[in-house]
Write a protein that holds these residues in place. Structure first.
Motif, PDB file in Angstrom:
ATOM      1  N   VAL A   1      19.188  67.509  -4.522  1.00 20.45           N
ATOM      2  CA  VAL A   1      19.289  66.580  -3.960  1.00 20.45           C
ATOM      3  C   VAL A   1      19.166  65.136  -4.501  1.00 20.45           C
ATOM      4  N   GLY A   2      19.532  64.558  -4.619  1.00 21.01           N
ATOM      5  CA  GLY A   2      19.649  63.038  -4.801  1.00 21.01           C
ATOM      6  C   GLY A   2      18.298  62.220  -4.481  1.00 21.01           C
ATOM      7  N   MET A   3      17.890  61.323  -5.041  1.00 25.84           N
ATOM      8  CA  MET A   3      16.772  60.282  -5.083  1.00 25.84           C
ATOM      9  C   MET A   3      17.364  59.510  -3.835  1.00 25.84           C
ATOM     10  N   ASN A   4      18.143  59.159  -3.572  1.00 27.50           N
ATOM     11  CA  ASN A   4      18.379  58.758  -1.605  1.00 27.50           C
ATOM     12  C   ASN A   4      18.494  59.519  -0.626  1.00 27.50           C
ATOM     13  N   THR A   5      17.411  60.496  -0.425  1.00 26.17           N
ATOM     14  CA  THR A   5      16.762  61.517   0.460  1.00 26.17           C
ATOM     15  C   THR A   5      15.544  61.153   0.069  1.00 26.17           C
ATOM     16  N   CYS A   6      14.620  60.550  -0.718  1.00 28.88           N
ATOM     17  CA  CYS A   6      13.221  60.683  -1.015  1.00 28.88           C
ATOM     18  C   CYS A   6      12.730  59.299  -0.194  1.00 28.88           C
ATOM     19  N   PHE A   7      13.460  58.632   0.570  1.00 29.59           N
ATOM     20  CA  PHE A   7      12.927  57.344   1.170  1.00 29.59           C
ATOM     21  C   PHE A   7      13.119  57.750   3.084  1.00 29.59           C
ATOM     22  N   ASP A   8      11.611  56.448   3.223  1.00 28.91           N
ATOM     23  CA  ASP A   8      11.689  56.852   4.703  1.00 28.91           C
ATOM     24  C   ASP A   8      11.595  54.765   4.937  1.00 28.91           C
ATOM     25  N   PHE A   9      12.165  55.114   5.625  1.00 34.28           N
ATOM     26  CA  PHE A   9      12.098  53.499   6.769  1.00 34.28           C
ATOM     27  C   PHE A   9      11.635  53.563   8.144  1.00 34.28           C
TER      28      PHE A   9
ATOM     29  N   LEU B   1      10.547  50.059   3.508  1.00 35.66           N
ATOM     30  CA  LEU B   1      11.357  51.331   3.351  1.00 35.66           C
ATOM     31  C   LEU B   1      10.418  51.945   1.537  1.00 35.66           C
ATOM     32  N   THR B   2      10.180  53.096   2.026  1.00 30.95           N
ATOM     33  CA  THR B   2       9.266  53.642   1.160  1.00 30.95           C
ATOM     34  C   THR B   2       9.749  55.407   0.388  1.00 30.95           C
ATOM     35  N   LEU B   3       8.926  55.036  -0.533  1.00 31.04           N
ATOM     36  CA  LEU B   3       9.492  56.575  -1.337  1.00 31.04           C
ATOM     37  C   LEU B   3       8.553  57.320  -1.215  1.00 31.04           C
ATOM     38  N   ASN B   4       8.757  58.587  -0.574  1.00 32.43           N
ATOM     39  CA  ASN B   4       8.306  59.587  -0.631  1.00 32.43           C
ATOM     40  C   ASN B   4       8.190  60.900  -1.100  1.00 32.43           C
ATOM     41  N   LEU B   5       7.006  60.350  -2.034  1.00 28.99           N
ATOM     42  CA  LEU B   5       6.540  60.657  -3.589  1.00 28.99           C
ATOM     43  C   LEU B   5       6.979  62.539  -3.552  1.00 28.99           C
ATOM     44  N   LEU B   6       6.040  63.145  -2.442  1.00 32.05           N
ATOM     45  CA  LEU B   6       6.551  64.572  -1.793  1.00 32.05           C
ATOM     46  C   LEU B   6       8.280  65.069  -2.467  1.00 32.05           C
ATOM     47  N   LYS B   7       8.918  64.246  -1.333  1.00 35.34           N
ATOM     48  CA  LYS B   7      10.463  64.639  -1.716  1.00 35.34           C
ATOM     49  C   LYS B   7      10.687  64.278  -2.973  1.00 35.34           C
TER      50      LYS B   7
ATOM     51  N   GLY C   1       6.768  46.901 -11.809  1.00 35.91           N
ATOM     52  CA  GLY C   1       6.557  48.006 -11.809  1.00 35.91           C
ATOM     53  C   GLY C   1       6.191  49.012 -11.091  1.00 35.91           C
ATOM     54  N   SER C   2       6.311  49.924 -10.748  1.00 35.41           N
ATOM     55  CA  SER C   2       5.258  50.708  -9.574  1.00 35.41           C
ATOM     56  C   SER C   2       4.932  51.791 -10.677  1.00 35.41           C
ATOM     57  N   GLN C   3       3.347  52.182 -10.923  1.00 35.23           N
ATOM     58  CA  GLN C   3       2.529  52.457 -11.665  1.00 35.23           C
ATOM     59  C   GLN C   3       2.205  53.720 -10.224  1.00 35.23           C
ATOM     60  N   TYR C   4       2.478  55.457 -10.657  1.00 39.68           N
ATOM     61  CA  TYR C   4       2.082  56.118  -9.129  1.00 39.68           C
ATOM     62  C   TYR C   4       1.901  57.182  -9.959  1.00 39.68           C
ATOM     63  N   GLY C   5       0.478  57.272  -8.352  1.00 40.08           N
ATOM     64  CA  GLY C   5      -0.519  57.574  -8.782  1.00 40.08           C
ATOM     65  C   GLY C   5      -1.625  58.030  -7.161  1.00 40.08           C
ATOM     66  N   LYS C   6      -2.809  58.544  -8.305  1.00 43.76           N
ATOM     67  CA  LYS C   6      -4.300  58.364  -6.637  1.00 43.76           C
ATOM     68  C   LYS C   6      -4.173  56.680  -6.608  1.00 43.76           C
ATOM     69  N   GLU C   7      -4.342  56.183  -7.198  1.00 43.88           N
ATOM     70  CA  GLU C   7      -4.179  54.282  -7.469  1.00 43.88           C
ATOM     71  C   GLU C   7      -2.693  54.370  -7.432  1.00 43.88           C
ATOM     72  N   THR C   8      -2.027  54.322  -6.401  1.00 47.73           N
ATOM     73  CA  THR C   8      -0.120  53.617  -6.858  1.00 47.73           C
ATOM     74  C   THR C   8      -0.503  52.054  -6.799  1.00 47.73           C
ATOM     75  N   SER C   9       0.333  51.524  -7.604  1.00 51.79           N
ATOM     76  CA  SER C   9       0.518  49.810  -7.676  1.00 51.79           C
ATOM     77  C   SER C   9       1.566  49.123  -8.252  1.00 51.79           C
ATOM     78  N   TYR C  10       1.641  48.082  -7.580  1.00 50.73           N
ATOM     79  CA  TYR C  10       2.722  47.880  -7.538  1.00 50.73           C
ATOM     80  C   TYR C  10       2.694  46.522  -8.958  1.00 50.73           C
ATOM     81  N   ASN C  11       2.560  46.663 -10.177  1.00 54.60           N
ATOM     82  CA  ASN C  11       2.390  46.226 -11.571  1.00 54.60           C
ATOM     83  C   ASN C  11       3.695  44.661 -12.084  1.00 54.60           C
ATOM     84  N   ILE C  12       2.378  43.705 -12.131  1.00 54.93           N
ATOM     85  CA  ILE C  12       3.153  42.802 -12.703  1.00 54.93           C
ATOM     86  C   ILE C  12       3.083  42.563 -14.090  1.00 54.93           C
TER      87      ILE C  12
END
Length: 431
Positions: free
Chosen positions: A287-295, A272-278, A210-221
């Motif tokens: 708009v939906g979540m699908n518009t918040c990605f950049d590839f 494929l990244t999630l633009n947190l500002l979007k 799962g992801s933890q978003y913020g100043k130190e975003t991480s992918y947590n096992i």
């Protein structure tokens, strides 16, 4: 085991060739209709002989309701979850299905409309609210959905259905009745988690990410040990095994699944990244979540290997040319290598190919849509584990005789990995 590893590509190739030579089928739009649940078991009609020694149940989950009142969801990912159970006993099969009656489902039924914002469907303010309340609602982020329409999870004696938010739902595995809502973030620090955890392992542990978003975003096992005797909450001992720092904290990678071997967790940090500002302004923009990605087609994918027991992050930087992946096929270790098979796309366009307006097309128009939809390719990547400063540069480090995958140590100490494509693009050739 060697022959098994060689056989998989052959079987997949033959299946692809068989499918490619069949004419495009008409009627696929029927798959995407709204289904009526079957809450009581019905006996299935069996053609042929069904093994009498097979006893137990098979459960599956997926989108089932797309039309709500005069409204409908836009994207296949957003269909309300329908749970299925097949029971096998004495050569007979019964079937039952029920909709997951979570908060999202109940709100949609109560308001008789799509009352949530999903991946590609937008929830507009309740028309029954006054103008001021409707205006203010545009500035609030929607509560994540508990429309857990992706997968089942078994931990100890508990069964859950899950999706890619912080919520799961406990269910009765026999009757498919919906039970309490589980907030994953109450156990571990994540805002979202995958719907493809790994469980049923030899040590009884369950792993997820799962992801933890913020100043130190991480992918947590996430590791959940096997529940002990008398443990009433099967998730209470969940812990973060390791936090993988995001390469770009403001645009973290999207991921739907991950790999696991006897000793390692395999995570793909894909471009494929999630633009947190979007994401945070999506509600305001309607708009939906699908518009918040950049590839990015030029940013390489990075593979991370983390030891399951020691939580050691393998220092080697494994890179591969840009691609997008939803699902992993298999992962294992062989002669000092971690081998990973996955379904790869060349880009992210598949995510925008699953709108109901396209999927419900019929006849030749629907067949053409399927022919022109993005293709996925089974790929095999191989990662040599013990790369040291004495490892030769510029040479293929993969010595396994059953794969054409390569891994070459570069001058910057990264390892560039080229996959073995297990199946040629037969379908594209036929189209």
């Amino acid at each position: 085991m060697q022959s098994y590893r060689r056989t998989i590509p052959t079987l997949v190739r033959r299946l692809s060739q068989s499918l490619a030579h069949k004419e495009a089928r008409v009627g696929t739009e029927q798959i995407y209709k709204t289904y009526t649940e079957q809450p009581e078991p019905v006996k299935a009609v069996i053609k042929g002989d069904f093994p009498k020694w097979l006893s137990g149940g098979l459960v599956r989950n997926g989108p089932g309701m797309f039309d709500i009142g005069s409204d409908k969801v836009n994207h296949w990912f957003d269909g309300l979850g329908l749970m299925h159970r097949f029971n096998f006993r004495d050569g007979e099969v019964t079937y039952r299905s029920k909709y997951l009656r979570g908060d999202t489902f109940e709100k949609c039924m109560r308001e008789n409309r799509v009352a949530f914002t999903g991946f590609g469907s937008v929830h507009y303010p309740d028309p029954c609210k006054n103008i001021f309340r409707r205006f203010l609602s545009y500035f609030r982020m929607d509560e994540p959905t508990d429309n857990c329409n992706v997968n089942f999870l078994n931990v100890g004696d508990d069964y859950f259905v899950c999706t890619e938010t912080k919520f799961m739902r406990k269910i009765d595995i026999e009757t498919l009745d919906t039970k309490e809502k589980i907030v994953v973030s109450n156990y571990v620090t994540v805002q979202v988690s995958t719907a493809h955890p790994h469980y049923g392992l030899e040590d009884g542990a369950t792993f997820n990410m799962g992801s933890q978003y913020g100043k130190e975003t991480s992918y947590n096992i996430i590791k959940v040990p096997q529940p002990g005797k008398g443990q009433t909450d099967s998730l209470e001992k969940a812990e973060i095994l390791y936090k993988i720092p995001a390469s770009n904290p403001g645009s973290p990678s999207y991921y739907h699944s991950f790999g696991i071997t006897d000793n390692y967790i395999v995570f793909v940090e894909q471009p494929l990244t999630l633009n947190l500002l979007k994401l945070f302004t999506a509600r305001l923009r309607g708009v939906g979540m699908n518009t918040c990605f950049d590839f990015s087609k030029t940013t390489p994918a990075r593979f991370h290997l983390i030891h399951r027991e020691t939580a050691e992050h393998v220092a080697t930087k494994y890179l591969a040319d840009s691609f997008f992946v939803f699902h992993h096929i298999n992962a294992y270790e062989d002669d000092g290598n971690v081998v990973v098979d996955l379904c790869a796309y060349t880009d992210e366009t598949i995510m925008n190919s699953l709108y109901l307006s396209d999927l419900r097309k019929s006849g030749e128009e629907g067949a053409r849509m399927w022919r022109e939809s993005p293709h996925t390719y089974p790929r095999r990547y191989v990662f040599p584990i013990n790369v040291t400063e004495d490892t030769p540069k510029g040479q293929n480090l993969v010595k396994l005789d059953y794969t054409n995958a390569s891994a070459v140590l570069q001058e910057d100490a990264s390892v560039h990995c080229v996959p073995d494509v297990l199946v040629e693009d037969v379908l594209a050739d036929q189209a």
